[in-house]
Design an enzyme around this catalytic site. Structure first.
Site, PDB file in Angstrom:
ATOM      1  N   MET A 166      -6.019  -3.174  -4.083  1.00 44.67           N
ATOM      2  CA  MET A 166      -4.773  -2.926  -3.357  1.00 44.67           C
ATOM      3  C   MET A 166      -4.604  -1.418  -3.221  1.00 44.67           C
ATOM      4  SD  MET A 166      -2.121  -5.748  -4.946  1.00 44.67           S
ATOM      5  CE  MET A 166      -2.573  -5.508  -6.660  1.00 44.67           C
ATOM      6  N   ALA A 167      -4.675  -0.958  -1.972  1.00 39.69           N
ATOM      7  CA  ALA A 167      -4.514   0.477  -1.716  1.00 39.69           C
ATOM      8  C   ALA A 167      -3.136   0.907  -2.191  1.00 39.69           C
ATOM      9  CB  ALA A 167      -4.673   0.736  -0.219  1.00 39.69           C
TER      10      ALA A 167
ATOM     11  N   CYS B 172      -8.520  -6.656   5.048  1.00 38.50           N
ATOM     12  CA  CYS B 172      -7.242  -5.968   5.032  1.00 38.50           C
ATOM     13  C   CYS B 172      -6.668  -5.865   6.445  1.00 38.50           C
ATOM     14  CB  CYS B 172      -7.465  -4.573   4.449  1.00 38.50           C
ATOM     15  SG  CYS B 172      -5.962  -3.661   4.292  1.00 38.50           S
TER      16      CYS B 172
ATOM     17  N   GLN C  19     -14.532  -0.305  -3.381  1.00 39.69           N
ATOM     18  CA  GLN C  19     -14.444  -0.897  -2.040  1.00 39.69           C
ATOM     19  C   GLN C  19     -14.504   0.169  -0.954  1.00 39.69           C
ATOM     20  OE1 GLN C  19     -10.839  -2.605  -0.127  1.00 39.69           O
ATOM     21  NE2 GLN C  19     -11.946  -4.534  -0.290  1.00 39.69           N
TER      22      GLN C  19
ATOM     23  N   GLY D 223      -3.823 -10.380  -6.904  1.00 35.49           N
ATOM     24  CA  GLY D 223      -3.337  -9.092  -6.424  1.00 35.49           C
ATOM     25  C   GLY D 223      -1.890  -8.852  -6.800  1.00 35.49           C
TER      26      GLY D 223
END
Ligand SMILES: Cc1cc2nc3c(=O)[nH]c(=O)nc-3n(C[C@H](O)[C@H](O)[C@H](O)COP(=O)(O)O)c2cc1C
EC number: 1.3.1.-
Length: 337
Positions: free
Chosen positions: A20-21, A103, A73, A227
């Site tokens: 998760m950015a 994404c 990633q 997540g």
């Protein structure tokens, strides 16, 4: 769940922290590993290496002290750029390269990357072949079930991936067009699991040990990616792991343990980002931890106005002292009544 292998690595368990950015930075990844995740994946790094000089990108590429295997990633839409980015990340310490085709974020999709790639199967094939050929570490892939509900080509993409030498696949049970709306569906993930022989990880809306069991049963997947449910609740990994192994639910963590974990997390964020950025990034994490506790709203309003690291730590301690005192009062009243 039996042991899952990704290339030469046997995972400690089959529960993975989903990338998760803006969330799965090094402090959070290390915390989730300590709390029971079998693997964690770093925030996506753009394949455009001209962007790597920014502070944000540099911080994303720090892996010192991360437990192995270190999965990084990458995101982008050009096969050769992704191949070069994969090589550079391996040189910087990545032991698994994960490619982001899952994404829906605009910033990525405007450059035809992330899940937008699912529309172009020839390009998917070109990218996967190029990245697998570029590095001698395992390459994994994260996808959605398809482009939109009329074009659920996740199964075709999974077969392309296996053919290209991808060594594990994570599937989020939504299409690109779904964004994060509606419920994740698991039938397509089950069909993908049936169709390929590489490990398949199911992802989407896994929020509890029971849900984890249901999704594993419904999909036959080899493992799970979790997540959002880990935000402010990193102990979800030990809870799910324990339930899957024993069929028994662990008790929820006591307030004192939540306080200890949160203070450790805060200290790690302050150390990793430095005082200014650390204080800012801590706000959202603290909000997540406390979201379900009484008094959290008023606390947040106050806490978000603080801009010193020690003030943040002191305020969190004060919040937990207040909570403990009010619990003692409630207990006392209970006994008296
Ligand atoms: C804030 C945020 C950032 C995300 N960033 C990425 C990312 O960088 N790469 C990626 O593949 N998926 C990303 N995702 C998607 C998650 O990995 C995951 O697929 C999705 O949240 C569904 O799983 P969940 O229901 O367990 O949260 C992101 C999701 C969120 C909420």
């Amino acid at each position: 769940m039996s042991a899952v292998r990704i290339g030469p690595y046997t995972l400690q368990n089959a529960l993975i922290l989903a990338p998760m950015a803006g969330v799965t930075d090094q402090p959070f990844r290390q915390l989730c590993r300590r709390m029971g995740a079998g693997l964690v994946v770093s925030e996506m790094v753009s394949s455009d290496m001209s962007l790597w000089n920014s502070r944000k990108s540099r911080l994303r590429m720090i892996h010192d002290g991360d437990p192995e295997p270190r999965s990084v990633q990458i995101a982008g839409g050009d096969a050769q750029m992704l191949a070069a980015a994969a090589r550079a990340n391996v040189e910087a310490g990545a032991q698994i390269i994960d490619i982001n085709m899952g994404c829906p974020a605009k910033k990525v999709c405007n450059k035809a990357a992330g899940s937008a790639l699912l529309k172009d199967e020839a390009l998917v094939n070109e990218i996967l072949q190029a990245v697998v050929a570029a590095v001698d570490v395992p390459v994994t892939l994260k996808i959605r079930t398809g482009w939109d509900r009329d074009n659920k080509n996740g199964l075709t993409v999974a077969k392309i991936a296996e053919q290209a030498g991808i060594q594990a696949l994570a599937v989020h049970g939504r299409t690109r067009a779904d964004l994060y709306t509606g419920d994740a569906e698991y039938d397509t993930i089950a069909a993908i699991k049936q169709a390929v022989s590489i490990p398949v990880f199911a992802n989407g809306d896994i929020t509890s040990p029971h849900k984890a069991r249901q999704v594993l049963d419904a999909t036959g997947a080899d493992g799970l990616l979790i997540g959002r449910a880990a935000q402010g609740r990193p102990w979800i990994f030990r809870e799910v792991e324990h339930y899957l192994r024993t069929g028994e639910l662990l008790p929820a963590p006591q307030l004192a343990e939540v306080e200890r974990i949160l203070l450790e997390h805060l200290a790690a964020l302050h150390a990793f980002y430095g005082d200014v950025m650390g204080v800012r990034i801590a706000r959202k994490h603290v909000g997540w931890y406390l979201a379900t506790l009484p008094g959290a709203k008023a606390f947040r309003a106050r806490f978000n106005g603080l801009d010193e690291t020690h003030a943040q730590c002191a305020d969190v301690r004060a919040f937990f002292r207040e909570r403990e005192q009010s619990l003692e009062t409630e207990d006392g009243q209970g006994v008296a009544a």
